[in-house]
Design a protein around this motif. Sequence first.
Motif, mmCIF file in Angstrom:
data_model
loop_
_atom_site.group_PDB
_atom_site.id
_atom_site.type_symbol
_atom_site.label_atom_id
_atom_site.label_comp_id
_atom_site.label_asym_id
_atom_site.label_seq_id
_atom_site.Cartn_x
_atom_site.Cartn_y
_atom_site.Cartn_z
ATOM 1 N N GLU B 6 0.837 -1.208 0.000
ATOM 2 C CA GLU B 6 0.000 0.000 0.000
ATOM 3 C C GLU B 6 0.867 1.252 0.000
ATOM 4 O O GLU B 6 1.807 1.369 0.772
ATOM 5 C CB GLU B 6 -0.851 0.026 1.271
ATOM 6 C CG GLU B 6 -2.159 -0.705 1.127
ATOM 7 C CD GLU B 6 -3.004 -0.572 2.376
ATOM 8 O OE1 GLU B 6 -4.020 -1.258 2.443
ATOM 9 O OE2 GLU B 6 -2.638 0.197 3.288
ATOM 10 N N HIS B 7 0.556 2.171 -0.899
ATOM 11 C CA HIS B 7 1.212 3.487 -0.898
ATOM 12 C C HIS B 7 0.104 4.489 -1.159
ATOM 13 O O HIS B 7 -0.338 4.647 -2.298
ATOM 14 C CB HIS B 7 2.269 3.571 -1.992
ATOM 15 C CG HIS B 7 3.433 2.658 -1.779
ATOM 16 N ND1 HIS B 7 4.488 2.979 -0.965
ATOM 17 C CD2 HIS B 7 3.682 1.416 -2.258
ATOM 18 C CE1 HIS B 7 5.361 1.986 -0.953
ATOM 19 N NE2 HIS B 7 4.892 1.021 -1.729
ATOM 20 N N ASP B 8 -0.353 5.154 -0.094
ATOM 21 C CA ASP B 8 -1.514 6.031 -0.232
ATOM 22 C C ASP B 8 -1.322 7.093 -1.310
ATOM 23 O O ASP B 8 -2.267 7.454 -2.012
ATOM 24 C CB ASP B 8 -1.813 6.727 1.104
ATOM 25 C CG ASP B 8 -2.426 5.769 2.113
ATOM 26 O OD1 ASP B 8 -2.754 4.629 1.718
ATOM 27 O OD2 ASP B 8 -2.566 6.163 3.288
ATOM 28 N N GLY B 9 -0.085 7.608 -1.419
ATOM 29 C CA GLY B 9 0.132 8.735 -2.332
ATOM 30 C C GLY B 9 0.371 8.331 -3.774
ATOM 31 O O GLY B 9 0.505 9.193 -4.634
ATOM 32 N N TRP B 10 0.437 7.041 -4.053
ATOM 33 C CA TRP B 10 0.653 6.610 -5.437
ATOM 34 C C TRP B 10 -0.679 6.578 -6.193
ATOM 35 O O TRP B 10 -1.720 6.253 -5.618
ATOM 36 C CB TRP B 10 1.272 5.199 -5.480
ATOM 37 C CG TRP B 10 2.693 5.145 -4.979
ATOM 38 C CD1 TRP B 10 3.370 6.120 -4.302
ATOM 39 C CD2 TRP B 10 3.600 4.034 -5.112
ATOM 40 N NE1 TRP B 10 4.635 5.698 -4.009
ATOM 41 C CE2 TRP B 10 4.816 4.422 -4.487
ATOM 42 C CE3 TRP B 10 3.507 2.772 -5.684
ATOM 43 C CZ2 TRP B 10 5.925 3.581 -4.428
ATOM 44 C CZ3 TRP B 10 4.610 1.935 -5.636
ATOM 45 C CH2 TRP B 10 5.806 2.337 -5.015
ATOM 46 N N SER B 11 -0.597 6.854 -7.461
ATOM 47 C CA SER B 11 -1.786 6.771 -8.306
ATOM 48 C C SER B 11 -2.250 5.316 -8.368
ATOM 49 O O SER B 11 -1.484 4.433 -8.756
ATOM 50 C CB SER B 11 -1.428 7.269 -9.714
ATOM 51 O OG SER B 11 -2.485 7.053 -10.602
ATOM 52 N N ASP B 12 -3.459 5.060 -7.924
ATOM 53 C CA ASP B 12 -3.963 3.676 -7.931
ATOM 54 C C ASP B 12 -5.474 3.685 -7.695
ATOM 55 O O ASP B 12 -6.044 4.693 -7.289
ATOM 56 C CB ASP B 12 -3.273 2.869 -6.818
ATOM 57 C CG ASP B 12 -3.262 1.363 -7.134
ATOM 58 O OD1 ASP B 12 -3.937 0.952 -8.101
ATOM 59 O OD2 ASP B 12 -2.587 0.615 -6.413
ATOM 60 N N VAL B 13 -6.080 2.535 -7.935
ATOM 61 C CA VAL B 13 -7.526 2.383 -7.735
ATOM 62 C C VAL B 13 -7.791 2.052 -6.265
ATOM 63 O O VAL B 13 -7.060 1.271 -5.665
ATOM 64 C CB VAL B 13 -8.059 1.251 -8.639
ATOM 65 C CG1 VAL B 13 -9.550 1.023 -8.420
ATOM 66 C CG2 VAL B 13 -7.783 1.572 -10.100
ATOM 67 N N ARG B 14 -8.814 2.668 -5.676
ATOM 68 C CA ARG B 14 -9.232 2.368 -4.297
ATOM 69 C C ARG B 14 -10.620 1.743 -4.306
ATOM 70 O O ARG B 14 -11.382 1.950 -5.249
ATOM 71 C CB ARG B 14 -9.280 3.645 -3.455
ATOM 72 C CG ARG B 14 -7.995 3.993 -2.752
ATOM 73 C CD ARG B 14 -7.008 4.636 -3.670
ATOM 74 N NE ARG B 14 -5.704 4.787 -3.046
ATOM 75 C CZ ARG B 14 -4.644 5.327 -3.629
ATOM 76 N NH1 ARG B 14 -4.712 5.754 -4.870
ATOM 77 N NH2 ARG B 14 -3.505 5.408 -3.011
ATOM 78 N N GLY B 15 -10.930 1.000 -3.244
ATOM 79 C CA GLY B 15 -12.221 0.317 -3.195
ATOM 80 C C GLY B 15 -13.041 0.702 -1.981
ATOM 81 O O GLY B 15 -12.514 1.252 -1.006
#
Lengths: 238, 273
Positions: B6-15
């Motif tokens: 997990e890297h909160d600040g990285w661009s990624d999809v959240r659920g």
Amino acid sequence: MSDDGGWLNRYVNTLPERGWFQFLSKYVVVPYWVWREGKPKLPGGPRPSQQPSDSTQRMMNLLMPLKDPSPIGRAKAVMALAQNVDEIYAGLDNVGTVHSARFLLVEDYICMISVYDGDFSNYIRDFIATIGSVFDALMQVVEGGDKLAPCEHNVEAFIDWVRAHDLFQAPDFPIEMFGLQDAQVGKVPNHPPHALQTLPRALILQLHANRNISLGGGYRGYPGFSAAQIRQKLGVGW
Amino acid sequence: MGVVEEHDGWSDVRGMAVRFHLAEGRSTDLVSMTLPVFFAPTPKTFLDFARKARPARCRRETPWEKIKDYLRLQLPMPDPYPGQTERPNEGAIAFANDHFWAQAAVLDASSIGAPVSYVRADYHAVHTFVVTGKEGEKRQVRFTWAPVAGILDTDPLKPPVDAYLQDDLKKRLAHGTERFTLMMQIGEAGDDFEDSTRQWPPHRKRVMMGTLTLDHVPEDQQALCEKLSFNPWHLTPGIDPSGDPVLKIRKDVYAYSSNRRGGIPCPFSGAKG
């Protein structure tokens, strides 16, 4: 976001914001790509669809170039509309399929922005029938308008002219731009698929062909309902 | 597509998964993510995609490669984040270049960004469900949670912060509540009801169904969050899954995953993890 890529990497990351690179892009890079794979102009207005909510609350963004963009020419355009306000309101009431309509004077254009239900050609025909005299007055101040007045004697030519001056509506989902460009040159859309990385180029080249566009189909507070349904539900006529 | 760490600040999809507790002990789940569209139309094609988009070793494009991209009026691949050694982006884009149906999701996922807060993102259930009205009429619908606080991402030009989303939520809810509006979009004949790679136009009829209010973050995150199991097939009468084959397979996939991580069994957890 850069990590430790060194000064050259950091500098290159900022190239799109640097004046000299913007100059190079504007006068060399973009013209090169326009020459190499320029796109034809995409047509204005909503695209054909059989689905019910696609034929309600359609957007028209009609940009009519002023014959004389000087203050006097602009004043003539304003007067052409100001003298016909009653005709416009009465006509639009009688068309019955219009949610909203307004005129704007922006730069060298007089613009009609409206939201309507149903088929585009029928909308324009209804217009000619109900406020044709307003458009006749307007055509006197619009470039190329002389040939179209009186509208009721040049119905098909007038429809074509409006379609040509209605803004291209960019797709709601960016990836659909590829398919529209394919179809415009007679190719099967996305056969073969385009490389995703080329989407910025596809957009830039399209904006070269269509300088002014509508960004997507627009927001609707109550999508899928016609003006007639809303009036009936609210008990305000028709 | 996605990286296990997990890297909160990285661009990624959240659920976000929500269970509605209804009358007479019944309940219904709504499982959603910040991506509005899926990567593949069937389980088989998704497997093909997942194999190609498996996170792989990544590198920064050289300055010359970036200049070449600019001269082609293309955007260079983003530089890897500090400490990032692998990512799915290159594989996913290469796959999407050959499969049009993957392009919308890959494009959105590549540019989705990082929300400033869990409550500043919208969450889409993506698949079509069939709802039955009072008169027995059936409608194909899709659900989205729209944040009342509005959507906002972090500035991608600033260094990413690794862990802030949990703290942000705790701070926000210590001082008040946060809300989401549940929107239901109604599909029409001609829309794709069984293919979640195909989005419906935004001007389909949509109904505001209600509001979800968040008022606290439970202290025991293990028991009251990590151990919970949801399933997109856990539905109350009146809401049914569509024939979307990806939705169909998610029933067993979620049950399998729940068993495997020792979660509190969901109603379908017969499968062995």
